[in-house]
Scaffold this motif. Structure first.
Motif, short mmCIF file in Angstrom:
data_model
loop_
_atom_site.label_atom_id
_atom_site.label_comp_id
_atom_site.label_asym_id
_atom_site.label_seq_id
_atom_site.Cartn_x
_atom_site.Cartn_y
_atom_site.Cartn_z
N ALA A 138 0.51 -1.55 0.16
CA ALA A 138 0.48 -0.14 0.16
C ALA A 138 1.11 1.38 -0.39
O ALA A 138 0.42 2.43 -0.89
CB ALA A 138 -0.85 -0.15 0.88
N ALA A 139 2.28 1.16 0.51
CA ALA A 139 2.22 2.27 0.97
C ALA A 139 4.07 2.67 -0.42
O ALA A 139 3.81 3.83 -1.21
CB ALA A 139 3.83 2.12 2.45
N ASN A 140 3.88 1.69 -0.85
CA ASN A 140 4.88 1.42 -2.15
C ASN A 140 4.25 2.31 -3.73
O ASN A 140 4.84 2.49 -4.10
CB ASN A 140 5.30 -0.07 -2.55
CG ASN A 140 6.61 0.40 -3.73
OD1 ASN A 140 7.42 1.22 -3.75
ND2 ASN A 140 6.79 -0.57 -4.90
N ARG A 141 2.80 1.57 -3.28
CA ARG A 141 1.32 2.21 -4.58
C ARG A 141 1.27 3.69 -4.19
O ARG A 141 0.72 4.60 -4.92
CB ARG A 141 0.32 1.57 -4.97
CG ARG A 141 0.22 0.12 -4.65
CD ARG A 141 -0.67 -0.79 -5.43
NE ARG A 141 -1.68 -0.44 -3.79
CZ ARG A 141 -1.81 -1.80 -3.07
NH1 ARG A 141 -1.11 -2.61 -3.24
NH2 ARG A 141 -2.56 -1.44 -2.27
N GLY A 142 1.39 4.09 -3.03
CA GLY A 142 1.28 5.81 -2.54
C GLY A 142 -0.38 5.71 -2.58
O GLY A 142 -0.44 6.38 -2.85
N GLU A 143 -1.03 4.58 -1.96
CA GLU A 143 -2.12 4.97 -1.43
C GLU A 143 -2.84 5.86 -0.81
O GLU A 143 -2.37 6.25 0.04
CB GLU A 143 -3.29 3.91 -1.65
CG GLU A 143 -3.29 2.52 -1.71
CD GLU A 143 -4.08 1.86 -3.45
OE1 GLU A 143 -4.45 3.29 -3.14
OE2 GLU A 143 -3.12 1.59 -4.15
N GLN A 144 -4.00 6.81 -1.02
CA GLN A 144 -3.69 7.48 -0.93
C GLN A 144 -4.85 7.62 0.68
O GLN A 144 -5.56 7.61 0.87
CB GLN A 144 -5.25 8.66 -1.53
CG GLN A 144 -4.43 9.30 -2.60
CD GLN A 144 -3.33 10.12 -2.65
OE1 GLN A 144 -3.95 10.83 -1.83
NE2 GLN A 144 -3.25 11.26 -3.68
N MET A 145 -3.56 7.50 1.70
CA MET A 145 -4.30 7.03 3.24
C MET A 145 -3.07 7.43 4.21
O MET A 145 -2.10 7.21 3.63
CB MET A 145 -4.91 5.41 3.15
CG MET A 145 -3.93 4.96 3.05
SD MET A 145 -3.99 3.13 3.09
CE MET A 145 -4.78 2.41 1.90
N THR A 146 -3.97 7.72 5.89
CA THR A 146 -3.29 7.56 6.95
C THR A 146 -3.20 6.51 7.54
O THR A 146 -3.59 6.44 8.12
CB THR A 146 -3.77 8.88 7.29
OG1 THR A 146 -3.86 9.55 6.23
CG2 THR A 146 -2.57 8.90 8.64
N VAL A 147 -1.72 6.06 7.85
CA VAL A 147 -2.05 4.94 8.71
C VAL A 147 -1.15 4.75 10.42
O VAL A 147 -0.26 5.97 10.05
CB VAL A 147 -0.72 3.56 7.86
CG1 VAL A 147 -0.86 2.75 8.79
CG2 VAL A 147 -1.36 3.49 6.51
N PHE A 148 -1.54 5.24 10.91
CA PHE A 148 -1.05 5.09 12.29
C PHE A 148 -0.96 3.59 12.41
O PHE A 148 -2.08 3.07 13.25
CB PHE A 148 -2.39 5.83 12.91
CG PHE A 148 -3.22 7.56 12.85
CD1 PHE A 148 -1.56 8.23 12.77
CD2 PHE A 148 -4.19 8.43 12.59
CE1 PHE A 148 -1.89 9.54 12.56
CE2 PHE A 148 -4.05 9.31 11.91
CZ PHE A 148 -3.15 10.18 11.95
N PHE A 149 0.14 3.93 12.89
CA PHE A 149 0.82 2.83 13.13
C PHE A 149 1.38 2.94 15.05
O PHE A 149 1.88 3.40 15.29
CB PHE A 149 1.77 2.37 12.65
CG PHE A 149 2.76 0.79 13.38
CD1 PHE A 149 3.27 0.28 14.14
CD2 PHE A 149 4.79 1.34 13.04
CE1 PHE A 149 3.40 -1.02 13.93
CE2 PHE A 149 4.70 0.03 14.06
CZ PHE A 149 4.47 -0.61 13.86
N ILE A 150 0.46 1.90 16.25
CA ILE A 150 0.83 1.99 17.25
C ILE A 150 1.81 0.89 17.99
O ILE A 150 1.46 -0.21 17.97
CB ILE A 150 -0.55 2.06 17.96
CG1 ILE A 150 -1.92 2.52 17.18
CG2 ILE A 150 -0.58 2.29 20.05
CD1 ILE A 150 -1.27 4.29 17.30
N ASN A 151 3.10 1.18 18.02
CA ASN A 151 4.29 0.35 18.57
C ASN A 151 4.16 0.62 19.56
O ASN A 151 4.69 1.17 20.57
CB ASN A 151 5.60 0.74 17.21
CG ASN A 151 6.18 -0.35 18.00
OD1 ASN A 151 6.07 -1.30 18.60
ND2 ASN A 151 7.68 0.58 17.51
N ASN A 152 4.13 -0.64 20.79
CA ASN A 152 3.93 -0.99 22.40
C ASN A 152 5.36 -2.54 22.03
O ASN A 152 5.14 -2.38 23.37
CB ASN A 152 2.46 -1.12 22.91
CG ASN A 152 1.96 -2.43 22.42
OD1 ASN A 152 2.45 -3.17 21.74
ND2 ASN A 152 1.16 -1.47 22.59
#
Length: 485
Positions: free
Chosen positions: A118-132
């Motif tokens: 998805a990142a490589n395609r440059g999809e028009q979205m926002t990802v929030f990655f919760i890293n615990n």
């Protein structure tokens, strides 16, 4: 005189009625970072007036119940698949603001492929990655981002390089890709970190609003319960242990350099949709005959052979014919990895009732085109069922004595017609003539419509007729009158 009003963001429900128990509190553990991140996102949505356009995609993890709280569009995705679901939403609802909200077990382990592509395609979205650094919801197992030496439910002696490898740095990985426009890592361990997170959340969403592209914010978040710490100690753990490994910084910010891009809506007519999906090719169904449909016996088929013998096509044509006779049908193929010559089979069910499972384990009718298929499936035929054996290729006889067996030179008949690849149509013509389950004449109408290579329609009709003729000339079995003329 100004008055400061403290209240919950309007993007939250006033009462969390979708959640059981108290409706003013969340389900998160005390000290968990999800509540903070939810609030920062909700405030951003409020400030930008995006509530009516936002679609929140939450997969499996502690955030799975985001729809309890956010009064926006919500979609529950399968584990790790939020970026794929978000892609579908954004590409069909161009004006939507898609937020993919994922934990480390979800994004950095189970859904690694989805987020990378998805990142490589440059999809028009926002990802929030919760890293615990832990699988918080399911008992504290090691995550891909667990620190070296970190003790978890699955690394009781601590994570080691030799056994579990190094922690994955997702922000750094995403930042190496060309398409993303904003990639940052923040934390929630103190006020400064929370305010910086707020700033990055807003910037990431704003970039999507402006059509700039894919944005990604990794947030180091406390998990006091999973880490078996109190809240204060958990925050200190982020500062002293996690930040040295996962530094908070903006890894990539090319928002200002990128041109805005908004996909155009493509409105398709009904005819274009049918053509695109290759639907409607069979034309109008045959007239509905109430007694026939209501009394049709559910019949399960297995067509088996090797690739190139057309067993999948035979199943598809029979299913198409059943559909045109107003029956419920299913067709599902199974084949090996070889392009040609590998094993292949198709399961087909014709019924008056909805088909619960398309898999046919005990067929009423088995057609085998080669020896391996007969060896594999003969034992599966329902007692009293029928097995059709292509004795041009198969020399052995059936071992079963509790089923009807029809030996027929399917390939030989096709060869005589000069249509070696049409042995599958010889099979269908012969079976319907033998069983009278459905009219051969209707099959002949479906064949040219159902084949991909339409130019071969007439030749395959000849093969159907040849199969039916062979039955009339060679099989003395008394069959029932056709149920449908």
């Amino acid at each position: 005189m100004s008055q400061q009003v403290l209240e919950k963001p309007h993007s939250f429900y006033d009462k969390f009625e979708r959640k059981g128990g108290p409706q003013k509190t969340t389900h998160y553990c005390p000290g968990c970072g999800h509540g903070n991140v939810h609030k920062l996102i909700a405030e951003t949505i409020d400030e930008m007036g995006l509530a009516d356009n936002t679609v929140f995609v939450s997969p499996v993890g502690c955030s799975v119940f985001a729809y309890y709280y956010f009064d926006v569009g919500n979609i529950q995705a399968a584990h790790g698949r939020a970026p794929a679901v978000g892609t579908g939403v954004k590409r069909t609802r161009h004006n939507s603001i898609v937020i993919s909200y994922q934990g480390d077990g979800d994004l950095a382990s189970i859904g690694t492929a989805e987020i990378i592509h998805a990142a490589n395609r440059g999809e028009q979205m926002t990802v929030f990655f919760i890293n615990n650094g832990i699988y918080g919801m399911t008992g504290g197992q090691m995550a891909a981002t667990s620190l070296l030496g970190q003790k978890t439910a699955t690394t009781p002696y601590g994570r080691t390089v030799e056994n579990e490898g190094y922690p994955i740095h997702m922000a750094e990985v995403i930042a190496t890709l060309e398409a993303p426009v904003f990639v940052a890592r923040t934390h929630l361990a103190d006020l400064k970190g929370i305010m910086n997170t707020r700033k990055c959340v807003r910037k990431a969403v704003e970039a999507q609003v402006k059509g700039k592209g894919f944005t990604f914010v990794e947030i180091l978040s406390p998990c006091p319960t999973g880490w078996k710490m109190d809240t204060q100690t958990a925050c200190e753990y982020i500062l002293s242990q996690m930040l040295p490994v996962f530094p908070d910084k903006v890894f990539k910010d090319v928002i200002a350099e990128r041109e805005s891009y908004f996909r155009e809506n493509i409105e398709l007519t009904d005819e274009q949709i049918l053509e695109t999906l290759e639907l409607g090719q069979l034309g109008e169904p045959f007239p509905y005959v109430k007694d026939f449909v209501e009394n049709f016996p559910t019949t399960k088929f297995k067509f088996a052979g090797f690739g190139g013998q057309g067993v999948l096509t035979a199943g598809a044509i029979l299913a198409a014919l059943g559909m045109q006779e107003h029956l419920k049908v299913s067709w599902i193929p199974s084949y090996g990895p070889e392009m040609r010559g590998g094993t292949a089979n198709a399961s087909v069910v014709l019924s008056t009732k909805p088909v619960g499972s398309p898999m046919v384990v005990k067929p009423d009718v088995l057609a085998v085109m080669n020896d391996p298929s007969m060896d594999a499936f003969e034992a599966t035929v329902r007692p009293g069922g029928l097995m059709i054996v292509n004795n041009t290729i198969i020399s052995r006889k059936a071992k079963r004595t509790d089923i009807d067996v029809l030996y027929m030179p399917l390939t030989g008949i096709a060869d005589e017609l000069g249509l070696k690849a049409s042995a599958n149509m010889v099979l269908l013509g012969a079976y319907l003539e033998y069983s009278k389950l459905l009219p051969v004449e209707h099959l002949k109408q479906i064949v040219p419509k159902g084949l991909k290579r339409k130019q071969l329609g007439e030749q395959n009709i000849v093969a159907v007729e040849a199969g039916a003729k062979w039955i009339r000339d060679n099989v003395k079995r008394k069959v029932a009158e056709p149920a449908l003329a």
